[in-house]
Design a protein around this motif. Structure first.
Motif, PDB file in Angstrom:
ATOM      1  N   VAL A 166       0.907  -1.237   0.047  1.00 36.11           N
ATOM      2  CA  VAL A 166      -0.132  -0.019  -0.004  1.00 36.11           C
ATOM      3  C   VAL A 166       0.857   1.417   0.050  1.00 36.11           C
ATOM      4  O   VAL A 166       1.796   1.375   0.837  1.00 36.11           O
ATOM      5  CB  VAL A 166      -0.858   0.031   1.201  1.00 36.11           C
ATOM      6  CG1 VAL A 166      -1.710   1.187   1.359  1.00 36.11           C
ATOM      7  CG2 VAL A 166      -2.078  -1.122   1.200  1.00 36.11           C
ATOM      8  N   GLY A 167       0.773   2.015  -0.873  1.00 38.36           N
ATOM      9  CA  GLY A 167       1.624   3.147  -1.161  1.00 38.36           C
ATOM     10  C   GLY A 167       1.197   4.526  -0.303  1.00 38.36           C
ATOM     11  O   GLY A 167       0.791   5.504  -1.007  1.00 38.36           O
ATOM     12  N   GLY A 168       1.207   4.245   0.676  1.00 39.98           N
ATOM     13  CA  GLY A 168       0.919   5.429   1.679  1.00 39.98           C
ATOM     14  C   GLY A 168      -0.538   5.651   1.958  1.00 39.98           C
ATOM     15  O   GLY A 168      -1.447   5.239   1.271  1.00 39.98           O
ATOM     16  N   HIS A 212       1.748   0.494   5.565  1.00 42.17           N
ATOM     17  CA  HIS A 212       1.611   0.959   4.424  1.00 42.17           C
ATOM     18  C   HIS A 212       3.053   1.779   4.384  1.00 42.17           C
ATOM     19  O   HIS A 212       2.706   3.120   4.052  1.00 42.17           O
ATOM     20  CB  HIS A 212       0.455   1.419   3.952  1.00 42.17           C
ATOM     21  CG  HIS A 212      -0.175   2.262   5.172  1.00 42.17           C
ATOM     22  ND1 HIS A 212      -0.748   1.769   6.193  1.00 42.17           N
ATOM     23  CD2 HIS A 212      -0.336   3.876   5.463  1.00 42.17           C
ATOM     24  CE1 HIS A 212      -1.313   2.604   7.174  1.00 42.17           C
ATOM     25  NE2 HIS A 212      -0.897   3.840   6.629  1.00 42.17           N
ATOM     26  N   GLY A 213       4.253   1.518   4.902  1.00 38.47           N
ATOM     27  CA  GLY A 213       5.228   2.386   4.782  1.00 38.47           C
ATOM     28  C   GLY A 213       6.177   2.592   6.125  1.00 38.47           C
ATOM     29  O   GLY A 213       7.162   3.124   6.071  1.00 38.47           O
ATOM     30  N   GLN A 259       9.830   4.829   2.340  1.00 40.98           N
ATOM     31  CA  GLN A 259       8.930   4.227   3.386  1.00 40.98           C
ATOM     32  C   GLN A 259       7.886   3.311   2.702  1.00 40.98           C
ATOM     33  O   GLN A 259       8.126   2.315   2.621  1.00 40.98           O
ATOM     34  CB  GLN A 259       8.218   5.475   4.122  1.00 40.98           C
ATOM     35  CG  GLN A 259       9.371   5.964   5.087  1.00 40.98           C
ATOM     36  CD  GLN A 259       8.800   7.186   5.774  1.00 40.98           C
ATOM     37  OE1 GLN A 259       7.686   7.133   6.145  1.00 40.98           O
ATOM     38  NE2 GLN A 259       9.760   8.184   6.125  1.00 40.98           N
ATOM     39  N   CYS A 260       6.644   3.894   2.070  1.00 39.93           N
ATOM     40  CA  CYS A 260       5.897   3.020   1.391  1.00 39.93           C
ATOM     41  C   CYS A 260       6.347   2.511  -0.032  1.00 39.93           C
ATOM     42  O   CYS A 260       5.888   1.447  -0.224  1.00 39.93           O
ATOM     43  CB  CYS A 260       4.462   3.835   1.163  1.00 39.93           C
ATOM     44  SG  CYS A 260       4.317   4.913  -0.401  1.00 39.93           S
ATOM     45  N   GLY A 261       7.296   3.132  -0.597  1.00 40.20           N
ATOM     46  CA  GLY A 261       8.054   2.497  -1.748  1.00 40.20           C
ATOM     47  C   GLY A 261       7.259   2.909  -2.946  1.00 40.20           C
ATOM     48  O   GLY A 261       7.648   2.229  -4.129  1.00 40.20           O
ATOM     49  N   TYR A 262       6.372   3.609  -2.966  1.00 42.22           N
ATOM     50  CA  TYR A 262       5.512   3.800  -4.441  1.00 42.22           C
ATOM     51  C   TYR A 262       6.287   4.843  -5.387  1.00 42.22           C
ATOM     52  O   TYR A 262       6.308   4.478  -6.216  1.00 42.22           O
ATOM     53  CB  TYR A 262       4.025   4.157  -3.857  1.00 42.22           C
ATOM     54  CG  TYR A 262       3.215   4.102  -5.081  1.00 42.22           C
ATOM     55  CD1 TYR A 262       2.662   2.979  -5.564  1.00 42.22           C
ATOM     56  CD2 TYR A 262       2.853   5.284  -6.050  1.00 42.22           C
ATOM     57  CE1 TYR A 262       1.919   2.575  -6.665  1.00 42.22           C
ATOM     58  CE2 TYR A 262       2.282   5.033  -7.215  1.00 42.22           C
ATOM     59  CZ  TYR A 262       1.424   3.730  -7.292  1.00 42.22           C
ATOM     60  OH  TYR A 262       0.718   3.583  -8.726  1.00 42.22           O
ATOM     61  N   CYS A 269       6.238  10.381   1.746  1.00 41.72           N
ATOM     62  CA  CYS A 269       6.290   9.882   3.041  1.00 41.72           C
ATOM     63  C   CYS A 269       7.676  10.578   3.768  1.00 41.72           C
ATOM     64  O   CYS A 269       7.569  10.492   4.992  1.00 41.72           O
ATOM     65  CB  CYS A 269       6.553   8.492   2.898  1.00 41.72           C
ATOM     66  SG  CYS A 269       5.202   7.507   2.379  1.00 41.72           S
TER      67      CYS A 269
END
Lengths: 800, 154
Positions: free
Chosen positions: A255-257, A512-513, B97-100, B135
């Motif tokens: 989950v991206g944030g 999610h991070g 952090q979230c890596g996206y 993030c």
């Protein structure tokens, strides 16, 4: 090498690198829309372009005829799918108005972005193309975007409610009746300020996405969703769609944030599940960024009137707060509760007599629903008290830091029973403030300011202090009950030692991070004397982790992590019985150190946990009454919130000719108790601070008078880039929490809570010599420049 | 339209709709989902990859524009289980952090150092301004890029 030969150093407290990173760094991690789902139909959602309109008719026939389209529906076609309206889990008062809210509007659209029709097609882009062929006839109604205008009820949005007022919620705490009024009457100094918390867009980087995969004959339904709350979503999907809960599985992949924006039950999630059930095929949806700005919840949105009463020395004697909170068009999952999460914090970190009068009136508008956004109520509260403290310091003519020191709850007053009856767990506010002042070079800066901010100067130095308090680690279930929240605040954990002494941990928290896999591994490693890489952490899938209440409110470590530690202790207790049996000793005569049981005083009579694990697995020779395998499950309900705190100091230079604010230095001293992984703690602070300073300087969801969001894209909504923000100097004090096994407090929201007032206090401080006493957020160059001009013209300040 | 694109060292002959964006091509036609999509205005940089060795936002490039060219995505960086020095620097400095945003951020950072092997902090901040992260506050991303540039791994 066996564990007995290895003396392990403690892992907790070290900056261990994250175990999550390789998958994320290489593209191996799968976010929801990375998951291939053969045969899935793509959902497209048509959204109202009007903020407020009657829906006269919906004609989907042209869309239906479009090649690749499988189905298209207006809201009226779908009403049979909903067993209940979309859920609001926080009816804060018995008389709260909660107008029915369905995934697709039927008679009326109540905000620009409200869903009015849907298409299912065999390709995502075909679905979007087909949306343009749906013919919806509207009768436009007046938009309601001003909160005070909304309260007038000149235009009532929800006829069934009869009013735009959702509720009024009071928190009046007085040592005796009339105490607040008496304090204000007797006050030497009286501060009365109005602050505006602008609406913000969460703007997590991964847009929302979801996919429902049915098993029409097996009966089960799996929902993949980019959500912070798979466990809560499972319950709510079951209730809203009438699906037996045991047949509902929710998975949150990578989950991206989220920042609160994925702490919700959304129309698209319910649509995917309901339409997938109806048609018997998978249905998926990928949010576009433009949709995200309209259809994902917004944050903040409050008018705050705060009054402080103080004695001659500046000691606070009473606080009075009147809020108007913008609910948006409907109540989403916890929309009405957000102001309550801040309600206890308008006296900040200060020692206040029992003289506190808070009241919040919440109101519907024709804008996107608001809900929890990083900090949820607490940044708003902190902003109000920390800005008002600076006003008080100005009235007294003393340094803002000095005023805070006079008012801090002292270390020796802890545990501290607050005016509200809540108990603050531990704190040393003076130490944090002094550390921040030292790191920033406070005295030298004040001296520099005195010479720099001369009348003719156009580059003015400002120093802003913010001493924040946070109430997090949501939450003791009984306290949530007293606030009318519909669920509890516990968290579940399972720790399982496998036959080969590898560890499986199941957590109900949903990362999610935040790095839960890393931090939970560290806790288990120290508890069980194993290497962190021998620990696997399972999460975010209700089939694997059936119990949990997920991640928000800086709760994961304080509740979920503590549950892991408790489960480890229970496993050790069981292993101890088996070890005692093998070593022919009493369980209480055994030490457990570095993964080995040994008889006290006879260290050579020892057996490693690995041997116990295998013995528990084979079950050939277990003591009487001991079941096979080493596993423990804990559900932990915290006895208190956790109360992290700190002081942030921001140093700015304001160009009075352009209105540009340049942050020269930002120091954050945060105290979150014991730190499991200081690298992760600093990362949370960095990101949190930037999100807070983004509110102060850059971000606002800007609506025109017709209720259209004017900046609903990342090209227009100013999420700061690397070039817009400074490095953050972090420092810490460590005051362990006495209320949990690990001594930890939350840190996920602290940076955001501390930052906005520190920045605005600095901007106002820079310009105070020009007569500026307040500054609207975001303090854009235009706002700053206009405020300076208004102050110089002698009119009202703050850009209001 | 027929295109021939060499992606991560393998040449693919594909038939694509003219409107297909390069990011959709690598994600949907080739299944390389490491490249992410974060916006629809070419603002966020999550889809950054390398086109003929240069960092580009693959949502601003049509697949047909990549015809005959070389594309490298995040999946090409780690070889035989060993992270690329930039990936390693991000890991060691907690640059994600979230890596996206991370695949795009890493590809943009490599592109930045290709153009300026020894940047100042301010040059890194300006060089990455087309890549958004929600993030980290960028602190540790900047630190990661500077650490990689210092040549600890090169």
């Amino acid at each position: 090498m066996s564990i007995t030969e290895e003396r392990r150093a403690a892992v907790i407290g070290t900056p261990m690198l994250r175990r999550e990173d390789p998958a994320l760094l290489t593209g191996e991690a799968k976010f929801t829309n990375d998951i291939p789902i053969p045969g899935a139909l793509y959902l497209g959602v048509l959204r109202s372009p009007y903020a407020h309109a009657k829906i006269l008719s919906v004609d989907v026939s042209a869309a239906m005829a479009f090649p690749g389209v499988v189905a298209a529906y207006g809201g009226a076609d779908l009403t049979a799918l909903w067993a209940a309206p979309m859920p609001c889990a926080w009816p804060v008062t018995a008389d709260m108005k909660n107008p029915p809210h369905y995934p697709v509007a039927v008679d009326k659209a109540c905000y620009a972005g409200d869903a009015v029709a849907v298409v299912l097609a065999n390709d995502d882009r075909v679905a979007h193309d087909a949306l343009e062929l749906i013919d919806v006839r509207y009768e436009a109604l007046p938009a309601v975007i001003d909160l005070e205008e909304a309260l007038s009820d000149r235009v009532v949005i929800h006829a069934g409610a009869g009013t735009n007022k959702a509720y009024t919620w009071d928190l009046k705490c007085e040592s005796h009746e009339g105490a607040v009024d008496e304090a204000f009457a007797a006050a030497t100094h009286h501060v009365k300020e109005r602050y505006i918390q602008q609406r913000l867009l969460p703007m997590f980087m991964e847009p929302r996405a979801c996919a429902a995969v049915p098993q029409p004959f097996g009966g089960d339904m799996t929902l993949y969703s980019s959500t912070q709350i798979p466990h809560i979503l499972k319950v709510m999907t079951a209730l809203t769609l009438g699906i037996p809960e045991q047949q509902m599985r929710v998975v949150a992949p990578a989950v991206g944030g989220g920042f609160g924006g994925k702490l919700n039950v959304y129309a698209e999630e319910l649509l995917c599940v309901a339409l997938s059930r109806k048609l018997g095929v998978p249905v998926r949806w990928n949010e576009e960024r433009a949709e995200n700005a309209m259809s994902t919840i917004h944050g903040r949105g409050q008018i705050q009137d705060i009054e402080l009463a103080a004695d001659a020395d500046g000691k606070l004697t009473a606080v009075r707060v009147r809020l108007i909170a913008d609910m948006g068009a409907y109540l989403q999952l916890v929309t009405p509760g957000v102001p309550l999460l801040g309600a206890f914090l308008y006296a900040g970190v200060y020692d206040l007599p029992v003289a506190y009068d808070f009241s919040c009136t919440s109101v519907f508008t024709t804008m996107t629903p608001t809900d929890a956004y990083r900090g949820a109520g607490r940044p708003e509260a902190t902003y109000a008290i920390e800005r008002a403290m600076d006003s008080l310091a100005a009235k007294l003519g003393i340094d803002p830091l000095e005023l805070r020191k006079r008012n801090f709850i002292r270390k020796d007053q802890y545990p501290y029973t607050a005016f509200s009856g809540l108990t603050y767990d531990s704190g040393d506010h003076l130490a944090a403030a002094e550390k921040a002042a030292e790191l920033v070079g406070y005295e030298a800066l004040r001296a520099q300011q005195a010479t720099q901010n001369v009348d003719a100067g156009t580059k003015r130095l400002g120093i802003g202090v913010s001493s924040y308090f946070e109430m997090c680690g949501l939450a003791p279930s009984r306290v949530l009950a007293s606030l009318n929240y519909s669920a509890g605040g516990w968290e579940a954990a399972t720790v399982r030692i496998l036959a080969t002494n590898k560890i499986q941990v199941v957590t109900g928290a949903t990362p999610h991070g935040q790095g839960h896999v890393t931090s939970w591994s560290m806790i288990v490693a120290d508890k069980l004397g194993v290497a962190p890489e021998d620990v696997d952490v399972l999460h975010s899938d209700t089939a694997i982790s059936p119990l949990g209440l997920d991640t928000y409110g800086s709760r994961s470590l304080v509740v979920g992590g503590v549950a892991i530690a408790m489960a480890c202790d229970r496993v050790i207790d069981k292993a101890r019985k088996i070890a005692a049996h093998q070593l022919e000793a009493a369980p209480e005569d055994l030490d457990f150190i570095d993964g080995t049981f040994s008889v006290k005083g006879s260290p050579d009579r020892a057996t490693p946990l690995a041997a116990i694990a295998f013995a528990a697995f084979t079950a050939h020779d277990l003591p009487e009454g001991v079941e096979p395998n080493l596993e423990a499950h804990v559900t932990y309900d915290p006895p208190n919130f956790s109360w992290p705190f700190g002081t942030h100091i921001c140093v700015v230079e304001v160009d009075t000719e352009t209105g540009h604010v340049d942050i020269l230095k930002y120091v954050a001293v945060d105290d979150c108790g014991v730190q499991i992984n200081p690298m992760i703690v600093d990362g949370q602070v960095h990101g949190g601070v930037v999100q807070g300073l983004a509110q102060a300087l850059y971000e606002v969801a800007s609506y025109d008078e017709n209720g259209n969001l004017r900046n609903g894209s990342l090209a227009e909504y100013l999420v700061p880039a690397a070039s817009d923000v400074p490095s953050v100097t972090t420092g810490h004090t460590v005051t362990p929490s006495p209320t949990n096994l690990l001594g930890v407090k939350g840190i996920g929201e602290a940076g955001t809570i501390g930052a906005a007032p520190a920045v605005i206090n600095a901007v106002v401080d820079a310009l105070s010599g020009l007569g500026v006493t307040d500054m609207m957020m975001p303090a854009s160059p235009m706002t700053v420049w206009n405020t300076i001009k208004a102050a110089q013209a002698g009119s009202t300040t703050g850009g209001k | 339209m027929q295109i021939s694109v060499t992606v991560n060292g393998t040449t693919h002959e594909s038939d694509v709709e003219p409107r297909t964006l390069l990011v959709h091509y690598v994600r949907e036609n080739l299944g390389l989902t490491g490249t992410n999509i974060g916006c629809d205005t070419s603002s966020c940089g999550a889809c950054t990859l390398h086109l003929d060795g240069e960092a580009v936002k693959s949502c601003t490039v049509l697949a047909v524009q990549a015809d005959g060219q070389r594309v490298d995505t995040i999946e090409s960086l780690a070889i035989d289980g060993v992270l690329h020095p930039m990936q390693q620097a991000f890991m060691e400095n907690h640059g994600l952090q979230c890596g996206y945003c991370t695949p795009g951020m890493v590809m943009a950072s490599i592109g930045l150092l290709n153009e300026n092997p020894n940047p100042t902090e301010q040059q890194v901040r300006l060089g990455l301004e087309g890549n958004l992260c929600r993030c980290t506050g960028y602190h540790n991303i900047v630190k990661s890029v500077l650490a990689c540039a210092k040549g600890a791994h090169s």
